[in-house]
Design a protein around this motif. Structure first.
Motif, PDB file in Angstrom:
ATOM      1  N   GLY A 211      11.958  -0.139   4.635  1.00 17.23           N
ATOM      2  CA  GLY A 211      11.189   1.052   4.953  1.00 17.23           C
ATOM      3  C   GLY A 211      12.022   2.286   5.210  1.00 17.23           C
ATOM      4  O   GLY A 211      11.913   3.294   4.507  1.00 17.23           O
ATOM      5  N   ILE A 212      12.901   2.205   6.203  1.00 15.61           N
ATOM      6  CA  ILE A 212      13.638   3.397   6.637  1.00 15.61           C
ATOM      7  C   ILE A 212      14.688   3.838   5.621  1.00 15.61           C
ATOM      8  O   ILE A 212      14.779   5.036   5.291  1.00 15.61           O
ATOM      9  CB  ILE A 212      14.288   3.149   8.019  1.00 15.61           C
ATOM     10  CG1 ILE A 212      13.180   2.953   9.070  1.00 15.61           C
ATOM     11  CG2 ILE A 212      15.193   4.317   8.408  1.00 15.61           C
ATOM     12  CD1 ILE A 212      13.678   2.537  10.430  1.00 15.61           C
TER      13      ILE A 212
ATOM     14  N   PHE B 250       3.850   4.609   2.573  1.00 14.70           N
ATOM     15  CA  PHE B 250       3.711   3.369   1.814  1.00 14.70           C
ATOM     16  C   PHE B 250       4.882   2.422   2.057  1.00 14.70           C
ATOM     17  O   PHE B 250       4.690   1.239   2.340  1.00 14.70           O
ATOM     18  CB  PHE B 250       3.584   3.661   0.314  1.00 14.70           C
ATOM     19  CG  PHE B 250       2.271   4.265  -0.099  1.00 14.70           C
ATOM     20  CD1 PHE B 250       1.139   4.131   0.696  1.00 14.70           C
ATOM     21  CD2 PHE B 250       2.155   4.979  -1.284  1.00 14.70           C
ATOM     22  CE1 PHE B 250      -0.070   4.686   0.327  1.00 14.70           C
ATOM     23  CE2 PHE B 250       0.946   5.538  -1.674  1.00 14.70           C
ATOM     24  CZ  PHE B 250      -0.169   5.389  -0.863  1.00 14.70           C
ATOM     25  N   PHE B 251       6.111   2.925   1.934  1.00 16.71           N
ATOM     26  CA  PHE B 251       7.269   2.050   2.045  1.00 16.71           C
ATOM     27  C   PHE B 251       7.385   1.442   3.449  1.00 16.71           C
ATOM     28  O   PHE B 251       7.726   0.269   3.593  1.00 16.71           O
ATOM     29  CB  PHE B 251       8.557   2.789   1.655  1.00 16.71           C
ATOM     30  CG  PHE B 251       8.859   2.708   0.194  1.00 16.71           C
ATOM     31  CD1 PHE B 251       9.816   1.836  -0.290  1.00 16.71           C
ATOM     32  CD2 PHE B 251       8.159   3.494  -0.721  1.00 16.71           C
ATOM     33  CE1 PHE B 251      10.087   1.740  -1.654  1.00 16.71           C
ATOM     34  CE2 PHE B 251       8.413   3.414  -2.088  1.00 16.71           C
ATOM     35  CZ  PHE B 251       9.378   2.535  -2.555  1.00 16.71           C
ATOM     36  N   ASN B 252       7.086   2.226   4.470  1.00 14.09           N
ATOM     37  CA  ASN B 252       7.205   1.709   5.835  1.00 14.09           C
ATOM     38  C   ASN B 252       6.070   0.754   6.194  1.00 14.09           C
ATOM     39  O   ASN B 252       6.303  -0.290   6.815  1.00 14.09           O
ATOM     40  CB  ASN B 252       7.280   2.868   6.838  1.00 14.09           C
ATOM     41  CG  ASN B 252       8.643   3.540   6.834  1.00 14.09           C
ATOM     42  OD1 ASN B 252       9.586   3.052   7.441  1.00 14.09           O
ATOM     43  ND2 ASN B 252       8.762   4.658   6.120  1.00 14.09           N
ATOM     44  N   ILE B 253       4.858   1.090   5.769  1.00 19.21           N
ATOM     45  CA  ILE B 253       3.735   0.177   6.034  1.00 19.21           C
ATOM     46  C   ILE B 253       3.864  -1.077   5.180  1.00 19.21           C
ATOM     47  O   ILE B 253       3.582  -2.187   5.630  1.00 19.21           O
ATOM     48  CB  ILE B 253       2.382   0.878   5.797  1.00 19.21           C
ATOM     49  CG1 ILE B 253       2.230   2.058   6.762  1.00 19.21           C
ATOM     50  CG2 ILE B 253       1.232  -0.102   6.007  1.00 19.21           C
ATOM     51  CD1 ILE B 253       0.982   2.883   6.529  1.00 19.21           C
ATOM     52  N   ASN B 254       4.329  -0.901   3.928  1.00 20.01           N
ATOM     53  CA  ASN B 254       4.581  -2.072   3.073  1.00 20.01           C
ATOM     54  C   ASN B 254       5.554  -3.035   3.736  1.00 20.01           C
ATOM     55  O   ASN B 254       5.378  -4.258   3.689  1.00 20.01           O
ATOM     56  CB  ASN B 254       5.174  -1.633   1.728  1.00 20.01           C
ATOM     57  CG  ASN B 254       4.164  -0.997   0.801  1.00 20.01           C
ATOM     58  OD1 ASN B 254       2.988  -0.911   1.124  1.00 20.01           O
ATOM     59  ND2 ASN B 254       4.621  -0.542  -0.351  1.00 20.01           N
ATOM     60  N   ALA B 255       6.612  -2.486   4.337  1.00 17.33           N
ATOM     61  CA  ALA B 255       7.624  -3.320   4.993  1.00 17.33           C
ATOM     62  C   ALA B 255       6.999  -4.139   6.110  1.00 17.33           C
ATOM     63  O   ALA B 255       7.263  -5.352   6.241  1.00 17.33           O
ATOM     64  CB  ALA B 255       8.758  -2.450   5.536  1.00 17.33           C
TER      65      ALA B 255
END
Length: 506
Positions: A129-130, A79-84
């Protein structure tokens, strides 16, 4: 308890808060622009959406983490990486991640996707993301009893239901803007719409609905070259009154006609399907090339693009197929589609021929790389994939040069057809959709048609004929469905589904 250890509820709430903080600026920018935030009701909507966003994501994250801490963490990392990535594209190109945009992303090839690469994208991915991913991986999650989980889960669900009913008076506003709100809410914009995309794709992959058989009514040699443009918007063609001369060849061509037209979609897959369909429909009917090929017409499809419905013909030719016979720098651009075109027509053993050239000339964001250097007529040009960093003049100059190059390609198609003295020939050029070039701070295309600006759906529809005696109806505005019936008429093919009202020829 160490600093790196949190109970499931605390961790889920922290993740929900960070998700809200990092990824929902575009969401609430839209809300502030579409409600009266100084009024009591406007304040209620904003506060309710903030609370709903945090609580709803907490509800989902909490459930995933309780079922499996490892699976829950894996989902949060995704989620966090795709959100970014999603927020980068929303902020940079003003897109909305709805079902059609998900389709664009999933159908994008490597060359096209690599053109979006930039340093700014790396910054988004690194910080949004990272870095959060590292924290997610390192944090130890302390599990709670099922009773405590059930209590927290039930209270949260009850709170959400109460929040929904308290806002009953605002349902109409939320429903009216649901497509945009849903396309900006992370991570549900792409998770829900990806699911919808594959559900609808599975439905569309059902066997195509065959159209009734057609009959070729004469033996006169006739050829139609249908050129499907990419992201070519009408207002930047000087044929339509644009102040810059972007059509130096076509403007001097005899027997050339141009019409105002609108696209049925603002994205490639939808626009191309509409051009090839006999009527406006979401169903998978037999498309024009398949239909004519099945009814004994010579059909050739040449493409440097993607996104068409399934094409069932013998001569489906991509760039790799055409390259060995193409010589010169122009082979790296859409001119490769013209390689041996006249010779292929002359070699046909059939009297009725349809050639479809699916171009990619005006697709962003790398407009300046879509044409050979000698076509850089207007300067300076935008060379950045981050279109907002370019001046309006640079961006429009780069785009206008793609129209100049399109003009040259269409001119060459016409010149080839002029040499086919034994054929009655026509060229039809129509774009899949238009393009935004910074107007209202919007870029490229893909907004839902209901809210898209005219730049994304007003398209050119240009026709040339070899026979000066043949006439065109005085149509004011055309749809993309005119292509299907006009091609049938020109090739003198009789069909039960032919609609004279959607034919441009007299």
């Amino acid at each position: 308890m160490s600093k790196s250890s949190l109970q499931i509820a605390q961790f889920a709430l922290l993740m929900s808060f960070l998700n809200f903080l990092f990824f929902h600026y575009p969401f609430f920018t839209f809300v502030f622009n579409h409600v009266d935030y100084k009024s009591f009701n406007g304040i209620i909507i904003i506060i309710s959406l903030v609370i709903a966003m945090v609580v709803a994501n907490f509800f989902a994250f909490y459930l995933f983490l309780f079922l499996s801490r490892y699976f829950g963490k894996f989902l949060l990392l995704l989620f966090f990486n795709i959100n970014a990535l999603a927020v980068y594209f929303i902020n940079t190109y003003s897109v909305i991640i709805d079902e059609s945009m998900v389709g664009n992303i999933l159908n994008t090839n490597y060359d096209e996707s690599s053109s979006f690469f930039s340093f700014k994208l790396i910054i988004y991915l690194l910080f949004l993301g990272i870095l959060p991913s590292i924290y997610i991986i390192k944090t130890e999650i302390i599990k709670v009893s099922f009773k405590k989980f059930l209590t927290t889960f039930s209270v949260t669900l009850l709170f959400l239901l109460i929040l929904v009913f308290v806002n009953a008076g605002n349902w109409l506003w939320i429903d009216k803007n649901s497509k945009t709100l849903g396309g900006l809410a992370m991570p549900w914009s792409y998770t829900v719409n990806t699911s919808l995309f594959y559900i609808h794709k599975h439905k569309k992959n059902e066997k195509e609905i065959l159209l009734p058989n057609a009959t070729i009514k004469d033996n006169k040699k006739s050829v139609v070259v249908l050129v499907i443009g990419e992201s070519a918007r009408r207002e930047n063609f000087s044929l339509y009154g644009y102040k810059k001369n972007t059509n130096p060849y076509l403007s001097k061509t005899e027997n050339l006609y141009h019409f105002n037209a609108v696209s049925s979609a603002t994205y490639t897959t939808g626009g191309v399907k509409a051009i090839l369909d006999f009527k406006k429909t979401d169903d998978l009917y037999e498309i024009l090339p398949n239909y004519l090929y099945r009814n004994n017409v010579e059909v050739v499809w040449r493409t440097t693009n993607w996104g068409e419905p399934p094409v069932h013909i013998k001569n489906y030719q991509k760039r790799d197929f055409l390259m060995p016979d193409c010589k010169g720098e122009e082979c790296n651009y859409d001119e490769v589609l013209l390689t041996g075109l006249k010779e292929q027509i002359l070699s046909s053993t059939k009297n009725k021929i349809l050639i479809i050239l699916h171009t990619s000339t005006s697709h962003g964001p790398t407009y300046s790389k879509k044409y050979p250097p000698q076509f850089e007529t207007f300067k300076p040009v935008c060379n950045s994939v981050e279109l907002g960093n370019c001046s309006q003049t640079e961006l429009i100059n780069a785009y206008d040069n793609t129209i100049v190059y399109t003009d040259y390609i269409l001119h060459n198609v016409i010149e080839d057809l002029k040499q086919l003295k034994d054929y009655n020939s026509t060229m039809i050029f129509v774009s899949d959709h238009g393009e935004s070039l910074g107007e209202k701070n919007l870029y490229m295309h893909g907004l839902p048609l209901s809210i898209a600006p005219k730049e994304q759906y007003e398209i050119p529809f240009i026709v040339w004929m070899s026979d000066s005696a043949k006439q065109i109806k005085p149509n004011k505005e055309l749809s993309q469905q005119y292509v299907f019936h006009s091609v049938l008429h020109f090739l003198n093919i009789q069909s039960p589904i032919y609609d004279e009202k959607l034919n441009i020829f007299k």
